[in-house]
Design a protein around this motif. Sequence first.
Motif, PDB file in Angstrom:
ATOM      1  N   ASN A   1       4.541  -1.092   9.679  1.00 48.90           N
ATOM      2  CA  ASN A   1       4.317  -0.370   8.631  1.00 48.90           C
ATOM      3  C   ASN A   1       2.811   0.531   8.681  1.00 48.90           C
ATOM      4  OD1 ASN A   1       6.322  -0.537   6.910  1.00 48.90           O
ATOM      5  ND2 ASN A   1       5.705  -2.236   5.713  1.00 48.90           N
ATOM      6  N   ARG A   2       2.007  -0.053   9.428  1.00 42.47           N
ATOM      7  CA  ARG A   2       0.797   0.294   9.772  1.00 42.47           C
ATOM      8  C   ARG A   2       0.576   0.781  11.336  1.00 42.47           C
ATOM      9  NH1 ARG A   2      -2.679   2.709   6.773  1.00 42.47           N
ATOM     10  NH2 ARG A   2      -4.185   2.054   7.858  1.00 42.47           N
TER      11      ARG A   2
ATOM     12  N   PHE B   1       9.077  -5.904  -0.768  1.00 49.96           N
ATOM     13  CA  PHE B   1       9.066  -4.784   0.027  1.00 49.96           C
ATOM     14  C   PHE B   1      10.278  -4.801   0.756  1.00 49.96           C
ATOM     15  CE2 PHE B   1       8.924  -2.872   4.193  1.00 49.96           C
ATOM     16  CZ  PHE B   1       8.789  -1.595   4.289  1.00 49.96           C
TER      17      PHE B   1
ATOM     18  N   LYS C   1       4.399   0.295   0.754  1.00 55.39           N
ATOM     19  CA  LYS C   1       4.565  -0.297   2.148  1.00 55.39           C
ATOM     20  C   LYS C   1       3.925  -1.839   2.322  1.00 55.39           C
ATOM     21  CE  LYS C   1       6.101   3.439   4.715  1.00 55.39           C
ATOM     22  NZ  LYS C   1       6.110   4.739   5.421  1.00 55.39           N
ATOM     23  N   SER C   2       4.468  -2.695   2.906  1.00 57.83           N
ATOM     24  CA  SER C   2       3.832  -4.176   2.949  1.00 57.83           C
ATOM     25  C   SER C   2       2.849  -3.817   4.358  1.00 57.83           C
ATOM     26  CB  SER C   2       4.889  -5.162   3.319  1.00 57.83           C
ATOM     27  OG  SER C   2       5.505  -5.039   4.521  1.00 57.83           O
ATOM     28  N   VAL C   3       1.725  -4.310   3.784  1.00 56.79           N
ATOM     29  CA  VAL C   3       0.535  -3.987   4.989  1.00 56.79           C
ATOM     30  C   VAL C   3      -0.102  -5.426   5.033  1.00 56.79           C
ATOM     31  CG1 VAL C   3       0.422  -1.731   4.694  1.00 56.79           C
ATOM     32  CG2 VAL C   3      -1.189  -2.982   3.475  1.00 56.79           C
TER      33      VAL C   3
ATOM     34  N   MET D   1       0.892  -1.154   0.110  1.00 52.34           N
ATOM     35  CA  MET D   1      -0.117   0.065  -0.030  1.00 52.34           C
ATOM     36  C   MET D   1       0.901   1.131   0.090  1.00 52.34           C
ATOM     37  SD  MET D   1      -2.804   0.599   2.624  1.00 52.34           S
ATOM     38  CE  MET D   1      -3.622   2.169   3.001  1.00 52.34           C
TER      39      MET D   1
ATOM     40  N   GLN E   1       4.781  -5.765   8.202  1.00 51.29           N
ATOM     41  CA  GLN E   1       3.316  -5.297   7.706  1.00 51.29           C
ATOM     42  C   GLN E   1       2.759  -4.668   9.122  1.00 51.29           C
ATOM     43  OE1 GLN E   1       4.743  -8.296   7.753  1.00 51.29           O
ATOM     44  NE2 GLN E   1       3.704  -9.429   6.156  1.00 51.29           N
TER      45      GLN E   1
END
Lengths: 158, 768, 285
Positions: free
Chosen positions: C102-103, A114, A57-59, A54, C99
């Motif tokens: 990143n969030r 990523f 960036k990896s999410v 996203m 992951q």
Amino acid sequence: MPKYPIELKINGDKYSFEVEADLRLVDLLRNHLQLLGTKEACGKGECGACTVLMDGKSVASCLVLALQANGSEIITVEGLGGEAALHPLQQAFIQYGAVQCGFCTPGMLMSAKFLLDNNPRPSREEIRAGLAGNLCRCTGYTKIIDAIEAVVEGRLER
Amino acid sequence: MKEGYVGKRINRVDAREKVLGKPLYAVDFHMEGMLHLKVFHALHPHALIRKIDVSKARQLPGVVQVITAADVPWLKTYGLIFKDQEVLVKEKSRYMGDRLAVVAAVDEKTARRALKLIEVEYEPLEVISDPLRAMEADAPRIHESGQVLYDHPYNKGNVLAIDHLRKGDVEKGFAQADRIFENVFSTQCVDHVAMELEAGMAVYDPETDCYTLWAPCQWTHDIQTDVARVLGIRVEQLKIIQPEAIGGAFGRREDISVHIILPLMAKLTGRPVKWAMTRQESMIMQTKRTPFTFKLKTGVKNDGTITACHSEVIGDTGAYASTGSSIVHQAMYFSTGPYEVPNVEGISYTVYTNNTYTGAMRGFGATEAAFAYERQMDCIARDMGWDPAEFRLKNVYRIGCCTANGQVLTTSVGAVDTILTARNHFCHKGVPSAPYKKRGAGMATIMFGCGYGEGFPDHSIAGARVTADGRILINSAAADVGQGVKTILVQIAADILNVPPDCVDLAVSDTASTKNAGSTSATRQTIFSGNAVKQAAENLLGKIFHRANLELGRAYPELSVLDGDIILHGTSRQMSLGELAQIARDRGEPLEAEGCYFPRTDIDYQDGQGNLVYVAYTFNTQYAEVEVDTETGQVDVIRIVAAPDVGTAINPAGVEGQSEGGAAMGLGMALMEEQVFHQGITKNADLATYLIPTSLDVPDVETIIVESGDACGPFGAKGIGEPAMIPTAPAILNAIEDAVGIRLYDLPATPERVLAALKAKDREAENE
Amino acid sequence: MTTYFAPSTLSEAVAYIHENQTAKIIAGGTDLLVKRYEELDSMTGFMDISHLAELKNIKTGEEVQIGAMVTHGEIAGHPWLLQHVPLLCQGAAAVGGPQIRNRGTLGGNLANASPAADLAPPLIVLGAVAELAGPQHQVPLEEFFSGPGKTIMQPNQIITGVKFTKPAANQGWAYLKLGKRKAMAIATASVAVLVAVEDGQLTDLRICLGSVAPVPSRAKKTEELLRGQRLDSLELAAAQAQLQAEISPIDDIRGSAEYRRQAAGPLFRRALLQAIKNAGVEPDA
């Protein structure tokens, strides 16, 4: 249920949708766009099977509301490389035996992308750390790490 | 190396599609107008159900159908061996995964909401979480009519089976021994954690009264038969289509999950139905690895010869039997390991509790047994001052040895080679990374009987034909759950028929167009379906030669098949396989053939003795190096070296893949994995609390393949799937003992257990 | 009926949450959306502040200020923070996997108030102050948590960031975490230590532990015991015993109280020695 408009770019194409507040990005990709390569295996961000990029960036797409992806650019495994031109990571996964059941594979590939996008020359330990959010129950990770290392070191057969 | 395709590291036939994210797994299926199912589970692990009220759920807009047992009284019970499981429970819940109602709604969210509107009145009973309590005469019976195999003094509602093993005279054997070693070991409940969750889709066609089910199965034909029986239909009325990809299985997909409820609801609603479980539902409802207790007694002479072994084994099958009794007796049969013991006696108890029911999981009793016997062997070696490898070499099977089941081993016994190979490659342990850390090395050697054995009519049937475009089409129901059997079958056919592997295709696997290939379990597909395909390909090759001989008018020695063409030696003439197939079809004798592998095995369950109990045995030795943090109890696995004897490696990369993945699963079992039940309730039903190893926990696994050859599989091959993981847990615990001198008897070796043992050892040292 | 609102300014966010106090504030979603199957269906609405640019800044200098919507990944890889406040970067790097980093955000990590929150111990030893909007308020982070999953925030308040003074050159730091596996593990116990060293003396120190009490907690008695001690005669065993005595761990699926108490001692000792080493002194032990 009220619906809200969103616009986003997925694998290079622009889309607009009307979505409900509790729709997750993984549901949007799988159920609305039939991008079924993105998998769900825990629904809690613990396994990494639903990993997409996203805005680079990896999410974990199970932990992102579709509405939160409004305006963003999403890349899924379907956008990584096509039939005609496999991404080097995809080639490496084939050649190095990194795929068994394949359920973790799309997420692994996206995490690997990523990692390499941000660190083109990772060490073996850095590769391990880069995959720490993706569970695999078949391979023991060895051949997945081998495959990524082969891409880093330019050891792919053409 | 032999020319051809067997023994080569060809790429997996399904890898390209999988890296593109293209194959459809069960959860990816979708049909217009389909309904979504959700299941209402028991509210108490052991309770009498007084009332189920689904009226409010039925009224929720979007809900199409809600059923309880009362709506489908005609359903029969099911189960892999004993049919003790109800599709929907009527009177009693026996574990938290029991189903009380099924909801079909227009979407998943509505179905989930409907569940919250279901009201149940129940009367709690004593929850039995401990098999020892279950065996007591005054414990409440979990099943009113226990399917007891033998008369016994224990609780007949809760002890499902008792099995025996008798070889030689165990009393005489112990009398001959200089030392007797007695220890109790236990193994834990483990979840398979296949990445793909249980899911499927079904449709019902009222015109033909036929059902179609898309859902992964380790053994399509067996599930088809059981489901048809439960639904009261003929087997041919149900077609199961195996999804083109299956996201792991590890034994879990041998049991029924979605397979009955989906076709049932498709008929009742008249619409396509889909059911996809969440991780939590899957973890609470579906099978687990059977928890075990082993009491081992071993007699040893001062020269290191083992004279006798006695084992008492208790396995907790949970609320239902599944394959529990077979798992438990196999664990008992294997409790001497790959060692020559002239006098053996064993008894095993399979016991019901209110925990989640257990079933097949990678090793099927042999994994748990190996933990016990390989810890026992290490303890003995240590106490008698033997080098662990030398002590094993002293007793390990060689050709001519007789197993605990009385089978004389006549071929493909590479146990010694696996020990020597792994030891040489491992070399020695490294230096600790901190003053408070200690390094240790440990080993384990194991054996595994391939195939069902024990007289079970175990077989595989496969077809092969030449298509009109000259390609080879293999028809086999062997399930590829990720382990790679598809690739193996293609390699074998390509090798026999002398065509490149990319000219060989596999037909879609469904119960209508394939014949029984048996289960993808018991480490049997390479042997069974490999042999069936080899035979089918050989029969096909015979037909090709016969037809080419007739059409081209040349004798057999002047013909050969190469890369899809028939070559006539000494001429420039040739004919493509496609052309030949066309001619053959016109002549009414199409180029197609079938192969079947159906070996005979035997056992007498009175004493567990037989002449050919298993068709082949895979041996595996692993060395593990660990670093133990003496202050926190944390264990890092630094290295794993594996030397499996697979007879012949059809695809070395595939063998390595199994070996690496197996070691990782064994590492999880050794150090971190445990499904925890408190009074029958799962305390860690998600992947945040049930931990499996990550990429940072698993070291590089170094696999050196041992090829003893001459096994009964194709080209001398044996299987590798299960034996890949079996030595890992004992090797790691043996390494922990080597590092810090603590003797652990129970799995998993969590930091907490390791630290407690270290503290206990310190206290002992202080007291002395 | 689930609603969604994404304010474009902080003042809009404050106004909205004042009117809609049952709305869940969502940022990275890495804690909130985990509860999907248990609770999501009953959530009435979201206010999504993950896009709020005002809360995404990292202000460097003598006073460091980090916006609530800065992600763990951004903290862990921030060049200036890596050089001047590596303690915080290490805390951020210990969160989940890539992951999640990143969030997940700093604000979310704190507002979620897990006793195991990886950012809390480092920030507490740094003396961080939490900045709240709604009714504006500044509170030492140490006083911010009131129980597992609970903070002193009012339903109409939003955490906007944290600020703290840049550690001095003579300060050293360490963050160590104990989990049941090496990645993606919630801490069984964690400890952050910040020390100040002058002339071979431990002139000041702060110790904060995670996962061994209902909230991330300072070990003040241990700090007191060690404060002023000379590095060549540190009473490590006594300090370790003091620390084990003053924590109040519980039993849960990740570990027993007894184990947590036992393991926290050496974990703390290692963190202390590493912190002293990072202050530029080679400790003896």
